[in-house]
Write a protein that holds these residues in place. Structure first.
Motif, PDB file in Angstrom:
ATOM      1  N   VAL A   1       0.844  -1.195   0.000  1.00 42.95           N
ATOM      2  CA  VAL A   1       0.000   0.000   0.000  1.00 42.95           C
ATOM      3  C   VAL A   1       0.883   1.250   0.000  1.00 42.95           C
ATOM      4  O   VAL A   1       1.613   1.499   0.961  1.00 42.95           O
ATOM      5  CB  VAL A   1      -0.924   0.021   1.227  1.00 42.95           C
ATOM      6  CG1 VAL A   1      -1.819   1.257   1.203  1.00 42.95           C
ATOM      7  CG2 VAL A   1      -1.771  -1.254   1.288  1.00 42.95           C
ATOM      8  N   PRO A   2       0.839   2.060  -1.064  1.00 43.66           N
ATOM      9  CA  PRO A   2       1.684   3.258  -1.120  1.00 43.66           C
ATOM     10  C   PRO A   2       1.045   4.433  -0.390  1.00 43.66           C
ATOM     11  O   PRO A   2      -0.162   4.457  -0.145  1.00 43.66           O
ATOM     12  CB  PRO A   2       1.768   3.545  -2.624  1.00 43.66           C
ATOM     13  CG  PRO A   2       0.448   3.054  -3.148  1.00 43.66           C
ATOM     14  CD  PRO A   2       0.081   1.851  -2.317  1.00 43.66           C
ATOM     15  N   ILE A   3       1.856   5.416  -0.031  1.00 44.68           N
ATOM     16  CA  ILE A   3       1.354   6.678   0.488  1.00 44.68           C
ATOM     17  C   ILE A   3       1.120   7.600  -0.687  1.00 44.68           C
ATOM     18  O   ILE A   3       2.031   7.868  -1.483  1.00 44.68           O
ATOM     19  CB  ILE A   3       2.355   7.296   1.485  1.00 44.68           C
ATOM     20  CG1 ILE A   3       2.522   6.374   2.688  1.00 44.68           C
ATOM     21  CG2 ILE A   3       1.893   8.686   1.930  1.00 44.68           C
ATOM     22  CD1 ILE A   3       3.561   6.850   3.694  1.00 44.68           C
ATOM     23  N   ALA A   4      -0.109   8.051  -0.825  1.00 41.83           N
ATOM     24  CA  ALA A   4      -0.473   8.841  -1.995  1.00 41.83           C
ATOM     25  C   ALA A   4       0.231  10.199  -1.992  1.00 41.83           C
ATOM     26  O   ALA A   4       0.502  10.771  -0.933  1.00 41.83           O
ATOM     27  CB  ALA A   4      -1.988   9.037  -2.035  1.00 41.83           C
ATOM     28  N   GLY A   5       0.531  10.683  -3.178  1.00 45.64           N
ATOM     29  CA  GLY A   5       1.020  12.037  -3.339  1.00 45.64           C
ATOM     30  C   GLY A   5       2.517  12.203  -3.314  1.00 45.64           C
ATOM     31  O   GLY A   5       3.018  13.335  -3.417  1.00 45.64           O
TER      32      GLY A   5
ATOM     33  N   SER B   1       8.559   0.474  -1.772  1.00 41.37           N
ATOM     34  CA  SER B   1       9.382   0.597  -2.982  1.00 41.37           C
ATOM     35  C   SER B   1      10.137  -0.692  -3.284  1.00 41.37           C
ATOM     36  O   SER B   1      10.483  -0.955  -4.440  1.00 41.37           O
ATOM     37  CB  SER B   1      10.372   1.756  -2.826  1.00 41.37           C
ATOM     38  OG  SER B   1      11.339   1.475  -1.835  1.00 41.37           O
ATOM     39  N   LEU B   2      10.376  -1.519  -2.254  1.00 40.19           N
ATOM     40  CA  LEU B   2      11.037  -2.806  -2.466  1.00 40.19           C
ATOM     41  C   LEU B   2      10.044  -3.900  -2.860  1.00 40.19           C
ATOM     42  O   LEU B   2      10.310  -4.709  -3.753  1.00 40.19           O
ATOM     43  CB  LEU B   2      11.767  -3.230  -1.187  1.00 40.19           C
ATOM     44  CG  LEU B   2      13.013  -2.439  -0.786  1.00 40.19           C
ATOM     45  CD1 LEU B   2      13.477  -2.865   0.608  1.00 40.19           C
ATOM     46  CD2 LEU B   2      14.129  -2.651  -1.796  1.00 40.19           C
ATOM     47  N   LEU B   3       8.890  -3.916  -2.177  1.00 36.25           N
ATOM     48  CA  LEU B   3       7.953  -5.017  -2.381  1.00 36.25           C
ATOM     49  C   LEU B   3       7.214  -4.925  -3.710  1.00 36.25           C
ATOM     50  O   LEU B   3       7.034  -5.937  -4.399  1.00 36.25           O
ATOM     51  CB  LEU B   3       6.949  -5.070  -1.224  1.00 36.25           C
ATOM     52  CG  LEU B   3       5.919  -6.203  -1.276  1.00 36.25           C
ATOM     53  CD1 LEU B   3       6.616  -7.567  -1.300  1.00 36.25           C
ATOM     54  CD2 LEU B   3       4.958  -6.122  -0.096  1.00 36.25           C
ATOM     55  N   SER B   4       6.778  -3.732  -4.065  1.00 37.78           N
ATOM     56  CA  SER B   4       5.956  -3.595  -5.276  1.00 37.78           C
ATOM     57  C   SER B   4       6.620  -4.173  -6.524  1.00 37.78           C
ATOM     58  O   SER B   4       6.001  -4.968  -7.245  1.00 37.78           O
ATOM     59  CB  SER B   4       5.585  -2.126  -5.491  1.00 37.78           C
ATOM     60  OG  SER B   4       4.673  -1.712  -4.497  1.00 37.78           O
ATOM     61  N   PRO B   5       7.880  -3.840  -6.811  1.00 38.26           N
ATOM     62  CA  PRO B   5       8.495  -4.435  -8.018  1.00 38.26           C
ATOM     63  C   PRO B   5       8.877  -5.897  -7.844  1.00 38.26           C
ATOM     64  O   PRO B   5       9.058  -6.609  -8.847  1.00 38.26           O
ATOM     65  CB  PRO B   5       9.741  -3.564  -8.228  1.00 38.26           C
ATOM     66  CG  PRO B   5      10.078  -3.017  -6.884  1.00 38.26           C
ATOM     67  CD  PRO B   5       8.772  -2.815  -6.193  1.00 38.26           C
ATOM     68  N   ALA B   6       9.013  -6.360  -6.587  1.00 34.31           N
ATOM     69  CA  ALA B   6       9.403  -7.754  -6.365  1.00 34.31           C
ATOM     70  C   ALA B   6       8.236  -8.710  -6.550  1.00 34.31           C
ATOM     71  O   ALA B   6       8.421  -9.856  -6.964  1.00 34.31           O
ATOM     72  CB  ALA B   6       9.986  -7.911  -4.954  1.00 34.31           C
ATOM     73  N   MET B   7       7.019  -8.251  -6.230  1.00 37.63           N
ATOM     74  CA  MET B   7       5.846  -9.114  -6.345  1.00 37.63           C
ATOM     75  C   MET B   7       5.572  -9.478  -7.797  1.00 37.63           C
ATOM     76  O   MET B   7       5.678  -8.640  -8.694  1.00 37.63           O
ATOM     77  CB  MET B   7       4.608  -8.426  -5.766  1.00 37.63           C
ATOM     78  CG  MET B   7       4.607  -8.285  -4.265  1.00 37.63           C
ATOM     79  SD  MET B   7       3.125  -7.422  -3.665  1.00 37.63           S
ATOM     80  CE  MET B   7       1.825  -8.599  -4.109  1.00 37.63           C
ATOM     81  N   ALA B   8       5.216 -10.729  -8.008  1.00 33.60           N
ATOM     82  CA  ALA B   8       4.803 -11.142  -9.349  1.00 33.60           C
ATOM     83  C   ALA B   8       3.488 -10.464  -9.706  1.00 33.60           C
ATOM     84  O   ALA B   8       2.678 -10.142  -8.835  1.00 33.60           O
ATOM     85  CB  ALA B   8       4.646 -12.660  -9.406  1.00 33.60           C
ATOM     86  N   ALA B   9       3.290 -10.242 -10.965  1.00 33.60           N
ATOM     87  CA  ALA B   9       2.048  -9.620 -11.427  1.00 33.60           C
ATOM     88  C   ALA B   9       0.871 -10.564 -11.202  1.00 33.60           C
ATOM     89  O   ALA B   9       1.037 -11.783 -11.099  1.00 33.60           O
ATOM     90  CB  ALA B   9       2.175  -9.260 -12.898  1.00 33.60           C
ATOM     91  N   ALA B  10      -0.310 -10.003 -11.123  1.00 36.11           N
ATOM     92  CA  ALA B  10      -1.529 -10.798 -11.024  1.00 36.11           C
ATOM     93  C   ALA B  10      -2.098 -11.002 -12.424  1.00 36.11           C
ATOM     94  O   ALA B  10      -2.203 -10.051 -13.205  1.00 36.11           O
ATOM     95  CB  ALA B  10      -2.553 -10.101 -10.133  1.00 36.11           C
TER      96      ALA B  10
END
Length: 483
Positions: free
Chosen positions: A230-234, A277-286
């Motif tokens: 979950v990112p912090i918006a903005g 920033s680490l997890l988002s690119p590491a996770m496989a796509a759905a």
């Protein structure tokens, strides 16, 4: 690997975390004991394989007696006698072979001529059982020490606190203490194994909100949504029409401060930003090219196809597991859940849909792990169920009330499957495990259940004693359902 040979950086990180927890009053044991734990945790740096545990919590208290059933003639007669109330409100399920009837399972270990079945809407789980990748633990629940019915009635041994209370028993299952507990056994296992991971923040991960199960003394649970981190918006792109406002906002919410509370808040925020920033690119796509999307399940009450949120949670878990190498993860504990099991009324209708979703989701997860981005990880990932408590064997007319012990499932390639562990309780009332209305006095404790999983996960006996404080009261600390 001894403490002296451990990484100096890892040693300083762990001792610093423990020192901070002492300063804040968060540690419940002396620093010397925690220092010994540091050595044990540092010793896990030499772990080379990958393993994950997934706790699937059934919130509301699943009715075990309509989930796993004894179907030999004597048991079935008792079952029908007690659970058949009236035509409109009966909670008794149809017999095997009839329309919508229970589905037979044949465990490897026979039990005095008894036969068994699962709820009719758990066909996928039956297939996993038949294929040796699922097992049943009969009658497990919170216990402080081995307890007989006579001891329970006389209150002559220490009993778990606040029995039959939803919130307290959910906490007792997850954290061996009533509501308000600080540490869960999933998080404590994470404490012991976190040093195996390059990024310890990804040791304990919930796809189902905050859960005390994943709270450790040093490990903080990391919560994700169905879409992942979950990112912090903005913080990136244009904000209020400005291309620089995002970076200004980041400096405000992560900058240093002389105010201790603001300093800690900003440090937590900075850690969250870095983790995302680490997890988002590491996770496989759905979906296509990544982790397949779950199919829809069939609602047994309407026949309609519907999305299964539990399967989506497990897809999120699979996407994170697929990124294990990028994250440097060797040991991970996950939490997923499904609610709605407090079936005081309309039990047959409600539980039919809930168990259909559970069965469908577990099967989807097993199939996904069989070919997760080209790797078969079923032997390295174990899923187990837990719930507030079991329910009464007697009916209140259209449902059941709060109980104690319950039957649970363990699923995975490392499970010694196609078996029922423990003596299956007598079907009926007024037997040596009936504490009233057919509520079961557990034969196995949650500590024994968890300790068996912890041993497979890689914890030593000393570490297991630390994680499960009551395990020393039980001579059988490993129930034998894991390879």
């Amino acid at each position: 690997m001894s403490l002296l040979n451990a990484s100096r950086r890892e040693f300083l990180r762990l001792t610093g975390a423990l020192s901070a927890s002492q300063t804040l009053g968060l540690a419940s044991v002396p620093f010397a004991v925690n220092l010994a734990t540091v050595g044990a945790a540092a010793a896990q740096n030499n772990v080379s394989d990958y393993k994950a545990l997934i706790c699937l919590f059934l919130y509301g208290a699943n009715d075990h007696a309509n989930t796993v059933l004894a179907t030999d003639s004597t048991s079935w007669q008792q079952y029908q006698t007690v659970r058949t109330t009236n035509e409109s409100g009966s909670i008794a399920l149809p017999a095997q072979g009839s329309n919508g009837g229970v589905i037979s399972i044949v465990p490897k270990t026979t039990q005095s001529g008894r036969s068994f079945a699962l709820h009719p809407n758990m066909t996928e789980l039956k297939n996993l059982f038949d294929n040796g990748r699922a097992a049943v633990i009969a009658n497990v629940g919170p216990l402080v020490m081995p307890t007989t019915l006579a001891q329970y009635k006389a209150a002559s041994v220490k009993l778990p606190p606040k029995l039959f209370s939803h919130n307290d028993q959910q906490s007792l299952w997850q954290a061996y203490a009533p509501e308000g507990a600080a540490y869960g056994w999933g998080g404590r296992m994470g404490d012991m194994m976190a040093a195996s991971n390059s990024n310890t923040i990804f040791t304990a991960i919930s796809a189902s909100g905050n859960a005390v199960f994943l709270a450790g003394r040093n490990v903080n649970q990391y919560q994700v949504s169905a879409s992942g981190a979950v990112p912090i918006a903005g913080l990136s792109g244009s904000l209020f029409g400005s291309n620089t406002a995002g970076s200004t906002l980041r400096s405000i919410i992560t900058g240093d401060s002389n105010n201790y509370f603001q300093k800690e808040q900003n440090a937590i925020t900075s850690r969250a930003i870095n983790a995302q920033s680490l997890l988002s690119p590491a996770m496989a796509a759905a979906g296509t090219g990544g982790v397949p999307n779950p199919s829809q399940y069939t609602n047994p009450n309407t026949g309609a196809l519907a999305n299964n949120a539990l399967a989506t949670q497990l897809q999120t878990v699979a996407r994170i597991i697929a990124g294990r190498n990028t994250l440097g993860a060797k040991r991970q504990v996950f939490f997923v859940s499904i609610g709605g099991f407090d079936t005081h009324d309309a039990q047959r209708t409600l539980q039919a849909d809930l168990l259909a979703r559970v069965s469908h989701a577990i099967s989807y997860f097993d199939t996904t792990l069989a070919n997760l981005m080209g790797s078969d990880l079923r032997n390295q990932v174990t899923l187990f169920t837990a719930s507030d408590f079991g329910r009464t064997f007697t009916s209140n007319g259209d449902g059941t009330d709060h109980g104690w012990g319950s039957h649970h499932f363990i699923v995975g390639g490392a499970v010694k499957g196609r078996d029922i562990y423990g003596e299956f309780p007598v079907t009926g009332l007024k037997h040596n495990q009936d504490v009233g209305s057919g509520s079961l006095l557990p034969q196995f404790s949650v500590d024994q259940y968890g300790a068996t999983l912890a041993s497979w996960f890689g914890l030593s006996n000393t570490q297991i004693n630390d994680v499960f404080p009551n395990i020393v009261n039980f001579s059988n600390r490993n129930l034998g359902f894991m390879l």
